[in-house]
Design an enzyme around this catalytic site. Structure first.
Site, PDB file in Angstrom:
ATOM      1  N   ASP A 285      37.939  35.175  50.196  1.00  0.00           N
ATOM      2  CA  ASP A 285      37.857  35.624  48.814  1.00  0.00           C
ATOM      3  C   ASP A 285      36.621  36.529  48.694  1.00  0.00           C
ATOM      4  O   ASP A 285      35.814  36.647  49.617  1.00  0.00           O
ATOM      5  CB  ASP A 285      37.815  34.448  47.826  1.00  0.00           C
ATOM      6  CG  ASP A 285      38.308  34.873  46.442  1.00  0.00           C
ATOM      7  OD1 ASP A 285      38.367  36.083  46.163  1.00  0.00           O
ATOM      8  OD2 ASP A 285      38.640  33.990  45.623  1.00  0.00           O
TER       9      ASP A 285
HETATM   10  C1  BGC Z   1      39.305  36.142  42.977  1.00  0.00           C
HETATM   11  C2  BGC Z   1      40.562  36.393  43.757  1.00  0.00           C
HETATM   12  C3  BGC Z   1      40.889  37.863  43.781  1.00  0.00           C
HETATM   13  C4  BGC Z   1      39.697  38.603  44.366  1.00  0.00           C
HETATM   14  C5  BGC Z   1      39.933  40.086  44.511  1.00  0.00           C
HETATM   15  C6  BGC Z   1      38.173  37.057  43.407  1.00  0.00           C
HETATM   16  O1  BGC Z   1      37.101  36.980  42.532  1.00  0.00           O
HETATM   17  O2  BGC Z   1      38.936  34.797  43.143  1.00  0.00           O
HETATM   18  O3  BGC Z   1      41.625  35.650  43.207  1.00  0.00           O
HETATM   19  O4  BGC Z   1      42.050  38.087  44.528  1.00  0.00           O
HETATM   20  O5  BGC Z   1      38.594  38.386  43.528  1.00  0.00           O
HETATM   21  O6  BGC Z   1      39.929  40.729  43.299  1.00  0.00           O
END
Ligand code: BGC
Length: 750
Positions: A285
Site C-alpha cells: 500500500d
Molecule cells: C489506500 C489504498 C489505495 C492507495 C493508492 C492508499 O492510501 O489505502 O486503498 O489503493 O492509497 O491510492
C-alpha cells in the site's frame, strides 16, 4: 422517465467499444519463456526498477524527476496518471527511451467507477446481485482502459464489523460468503474475459489482510486476529478473488498480531503463495514499506526494503527503498537474488498477460472517456445498480410510494442537491456536475405534476449554523410531504475518516426536529458511507431510505423508488448498531456460554436497568442490532413456508433446502431470499448463523414460487485451530427467510 434522463446525455457506447484485433500475447510455456528471456537481459537495477512504483505527483523531493527514473528503467509502474495524455507522456519514455523498453503498468483507484460512478461498494453489495456488480466493474474497466489505465486497486475485500471505520464504505459487507461472491464478480468484471484485450484491467485484491479489524475502528490501527478467525472470516473473500483469477493483491497498512502485513511472510508467502499457489504479484500500500519504520519493525529504509521483500511484497508503492537499497542488500547477502527474480517474474508475467508489450498505448480510435459525454448505456446500469442498492428501512402506513395526490413536495437537507456528495469516496475522473441529484431528478420526473420546494436547511453536512432553518421550515409547512436528505457527505467516508460518534453530524439532528415540528410527514433519506445511529429520527420519520452514496445516477434511482416506478429490493449487508457502544456487532457472532436472555430485550437506550442476570448483555441497551444483516423492506410483502431439508449423504454430498415464497402484497417485487445454517457443536465454537446461499426472487403480486438452495457439504466446514479445513459430522439448524433473523427453521444431520 428513464428515457428522458438518458436523452439528456449524448449516446456513446463504450461497452460496445470496437475491438482492435491484437496479436495474442504469449501464454503457458511461451509466456514463461518470454519472461525468462527478458529477465536474463536485465541488470539488478532494472529488476529493482520493475519492483518500484511511483505516483505521478511526486510526494517528496526524492521523486522530483519521475520521468528520469522511467528513462533509467528505475520504475515499473506509475499510479495516479488519470488520463490518456498523462499515461502516454510516461509510456512513451518507457518504451522509446529506456534501455529495455519495458512498458509501464498504470494503476489507479477505479473503485466504483471511473467517469460514470456506481454506488459505493458497500451499497453495491446491498443489491445482492453479483451479475449487476460485475457489469458495473466491466463498465468501469472499459472507461478507465480507454485512457490507458490497465490496473485498478480494487476490489477492496476487507471484512469489518465496525462502522466507526470510514473505509467500511469500500467494503462489500460483513459476511464472508457475500463478500466472496461480490469480490469475485468485481474481479471478473474488471479483468474481463480476455486479459490481453485493451479493455481489460488487472484487478487487485486489497488490503491483504485484516485491515478492517483496526482496533476501535481507528484507521491504520493495530489488528489482532486469531488464526481461526483470520481463515474463517477475513481470508475467504481474498481466496475467492484468487479463484476468480485476480492478477494482483495489495498488502495492507496494519500490523497483524504484531507483524506488519507489508512485511509478513506468514500471510504473503505461506498463505498466498504456498497454500493458494498465487502467481501474480503483490504491491504494497502507499508508503507502507516505509511505514515499517514507525511501526518499529525496521530501523531505516534499508531494513524496511529487506523485510518487505523477504516478507513477499513484490512492488513498493511510492516510497523508494527497493531501488535505493536493493542492490546493496543483495551485495551483502542480506537478501537472496532469487527473491528479486521471483518478484520481477511475477510483475513481467502480468505485463505480458495484459498484452502491454505489444500494445503499450491505447488505440487512437478508442473513444476518450474523459473527453466525451457520459455513455447512456453506462448510465442505465448505474441507475439500475443504485436502485437496487437503496434500502427501505421504514414505510409507516404505506406513505411510499408517493401517490399522485401529492401536489407539493419540500426537498430539504444539505445533501438534496449536492452532486459532489452523491459521488462517494473514490470519485475518480467523475465531476460533480455529472451527477443527477435527488432534487434535479424529482423536478425532472414530476414536471408540472407537483410543486417542488427546495431549501437546504444547512449548507453542508458538518455545518454548525441554524441560519437557514427558517426557510426550510417555511418550505415544509407549504408542502404535503417532506423529503429530508440528511447524512454524511462523501468527504466523511473512506480512508482516514474514522468517527467515534455515529450520529447525524453538524446541526442535522436539530434540522430534523425543526422540520418534524411542522407535523408534515417526513421521508428521511440518509446518504452515508457507513451505518449511522439515528434512533430518534427513525422513530419520528414516516418513511426511511438508506441511500448510501449512490453515484452519478443517485437522483433518478431515488426518484424511481420514491414514486414507485421501481420497488425497493435492497437489503443491508452490515448490522446497524443501536449505539456506538455495541460495536463490534455482527450477525455471525458466537453464542457465548451465557447468551442474552429474552428479559434483556426492550431496554430503552441509555437507561441502565436493574443489573439482574449474569448474562452476556448490556444493562442500558439491547444486545441486538438496530437493523439486522439482510434486512430491507419492499412496497410489497413476502411470506415463507414449506421448508424442506434434505441432509447431505455425507461430507461429499449436497445439502438441499427448499421453501415456498409468496408475494402477499399488492405490488410486484423482488425478494432476496437467504439461507442460513448453524453448526451446533464444533471443535471450535461456531457462529450462531452463517449465510450459505441467497437468491434474488422476482414475484408478481400473489405469486408463489419454490426456491431451492443446493449447498455442497464441503461448504459447511471451517478452519480449526491447526489451520486445517474440516467438515464435521453432526447436527445443524437451517433457516430460510428475508433476513438474518429469519424464523422458518429446520434441521439436519451431517
Ligand atoms: C489506500 C489504498 C489505495 C492507495 C493508492 C492508499 O492510501 O489505502 O486503498 O489503493 O492509497 O491510492
Amino acid at each position: 422517465m428513464r428515457t428522458r434522463f438518458l436523452a439528456s446525455v449524448a449516446c456513446l457506447s463504450l461497452v460496445a467499444n470496437p475491438q482492435i484485433s491484437l496479436a495474442a500475447p504469449p501464454a503457458g510455456p511461451a509466456l514463461d519463456a518470454a519472461v525468462e528471456e527478458l529477465l536474463g537481459r536485465m541488470t539488478l537495477a532494472e529488476k529493482l526498477g520493475q519492483m518500484s512504483q511511483a505516483s505521478r505527483q511526486p510526494y517528496a523531493d526524492h521523486l522530483r524527476d519521475t520521468k528520469e527514473l522511467v528513462r533509467q528503467g528505475a520504475l515499473g509502474s506509475i499510479l495516479n496518471a488519470t488520463t490518456r495524455d498523462q499515461v502516454e507522456e510516461f509510456q512513451r519514455i518507457a518504451v522509446e527511451e529506456s534501455r529495455l523498453k519495458i512498458p509501464l503498468l498504470f494503476g489507479l483507484d477505479v473503485i466504483h467507477g471511473y467517469r460514470t460512478l456506481f454506488p459505493i461498494p458497500l451499497a453495491q453489495s446491498c443489491s445482492w446481485n453479483p451479475d449487476l456488480v460485475q457489469k458495473a466493474a466491466r463498465i468501469a474497466a472499459v472507461e478507465a482502459t480507454a485512457e490507458g489505465i490497465r490496473w485498478t486497486f480494487a476490489p477492496m475485500l476487507d471484512l469489518t464489523r465496525d462502522a466507526r471505520w470510514g473505509r467500511i464504505a469500500e467494503t462489500v459487507g460483513e459476511d464472508p460468503l457475500l463478500a466472496s461472491r461480490m469480490g469475485a464478480a468485481m474481479v471478473r468484471g474488471f479483468q474481463g474475459d480476455d486479459l490481453s484485450l485493451p479493455t481489460s484491467m488487472a484487478a487487485c485484491g486489497k488490503h491483504f489482510v485484516g485491515y478492517g479489524a483496526a482496533e476501535a475502528g481507528r484507521d491504520y490501527n493495530t489488528t489482532l486476529i486469531p488464526d481461526t478467525e483470520l481463515r474463517n472470516a477475513y481470508l475467504p473473500a481474498f481466496k475467492a478473488a484468487k479463484d476468480a483469477g485476480v492478477l494482483t493483491y495489495m498488502s495492507a497498512f496494519n500490523d497483524l498480531n504484531g507483524v506488519p502485513t507489508s512485511a509478513n511472510p506468514r500471510v504473503l508467502r505461506k498463505i498466498l503463495r504456498d497454500e493458494w499457489a498465487f502467481n501474480g504479484f503483490v504491491v504494497s500500500d502507499w508508503t507502507s514499506v516505509d511505514e515499517l519504520i514507525p511501526h518499529g519493525f525496521a530501523a531505516d529504509g534499508r531494513q524496511a526494503a529487506q523485510r518487505a521483500i523477504a516478507g513477499g511484497v513484490d512492488m513498493e508503492m511510492v516510497s523508494p527503498h527497493y531501488r535505493t537499497f536493493g542492490a546493496d542488500l543483495i551485495a551483502k547477502n542480506e537478501l537472496p537474488l532469487a527473491f528479486i527474480d521471483d518478484s520481477v517474474r511475477r510483475i513481467l508475467r502480468v505485463k505480458f498477460q495484459l498484452g502491454l508489450f505489444d500494445h503499450p498505448f491505447t488505440a487512437k480510435e478508442t473513444p476518450r472517456t474523459s473527453k466525451n459525454p457520459l455513455s447512456a448505456e453506462h448510465l442505465a446500469v448505474a441507475r439500475e445498480l443504485a436502485t437496487q442498492s437503496i434500502v427501505l428501512l421504514k414505510n409507516d402506513r404505506g406513505l411510499l410510494p408517493l401517490s399522485s395526490a401529492t401536489k407539493s413536495i419540500a426537498v430539504i437537507g444539505p445533501l438534496a442537491d449536492s452532486g459532489d456528495d452523491m459521488r462517494g469516496c473514490w470519485f475518480c475522473e467523475s465531476s460533480p456536475g455529472d451527477t443527477i441529484t435527488p432534487l434535479a431528478a424529482l423536478k425532472e420526473t414530476l414536471g408540472p405534476r407537483a410543486q417542488i420546494l427546495h431549501a437546504p436547511g444547512t449548507k453542508r453536512d458538518i455545518d454548525d449554523s441554524t441560519d437557514a432553518f427558517a426557510a426550510a421550515v417555511k418550505a415544509a409547512k407549504k408542502a404535503d410531504v417532506v423529503i429530508l436528505c440528511l447524512g454524511e457527505g462523501r468527504d466523511l467516508a473512506g480512508e482516514a475518516r474514522s468517527r467515534a460518534f455515529l450520529n447525524l453530524p453538524g446541526t442535522q439532528e436539530k434540522l430534523f426536529d425543526a422540520i418534524a415540528a411542522t407535523g408534515k410527514p417526513i421521508v428521511l433519506v440518509i446518504f452515508a458511507g457507513r451505518p449511522l445511529v439515528f434512533p430518534a429520527q427513525f422513530a419520528k420519520a414516516r418513511a426511511v431510505f438508506y441511500a448510501w452514496h449512490p453515484g452519478t445516477m443517485a437522483g433518478p434511482a431515488l426518484a424511481d423508488l420514491l414514486l414507485g416506478t421501481a420497488n425497493p429490493s435492497a437489503k443491508l449487508t452490515v448490522s446497524f448498531p443501536r449505539t456506538v457502544g455495541q460495536i463490534p456487532i455482527y450477525y455471525n457472532h458466537r453464542n457465548t456460554g451465557r447468551p442474552p436472555q429474552k428479559e434483556n430485550v426492550g431496554i430503552p437506550m441509555g437507561t441502565p436497568q436493574d443489573p439482574q442476570g449474569y448474562y452476556s448483555k448490556f444493562i442500558d441497551v439491547h444486545s441486538t442490532p438496530e437493523f439486522p444483516f439482510g434486512h430491507g423492506l419492499s412496497y410489497t410483502t413476502f411470506a415463507y413456508s414449506d421448508l424442506q431439508v434434505t441432509a447431505p449423504s455425507g461430507t461429499n454430498g449436497t445439502l438441499t433446502v427448499s421453501a415456498v415464497i409468496k408475494n402477499t402484497g399488492s405490488r410486484d417485487g423482488v425478494e432476496i431470499a437467504q439461507l442460513y445454517t448453524r453448526d451446533l457443536i464444533g471443535q471450535i465454537t461456531r457462529p450462531v448463523r452463517e449465510l450459505k446461499g441467497f437468491e434474488r426472487v422476482p414475484l408478481k403480486s400473489g405469486e408463489s414460487r419454490t426456491i431451492t438452495f443446493n449447498v455442497p457439504a464441503s461448504e459447511l466446514g471451517f478452519f480449526n485451530e491447526d489451520g486445517r479445513y474440516i467438515v464435521e459430522p453432526g447436527k445443524f439448524h437451517v433457516w430460510v427467510g428475508g433476513s438474518s433473523t429469519a424464523t422458518l427453521i429446520g434441521e439436519f444431520e451431517l
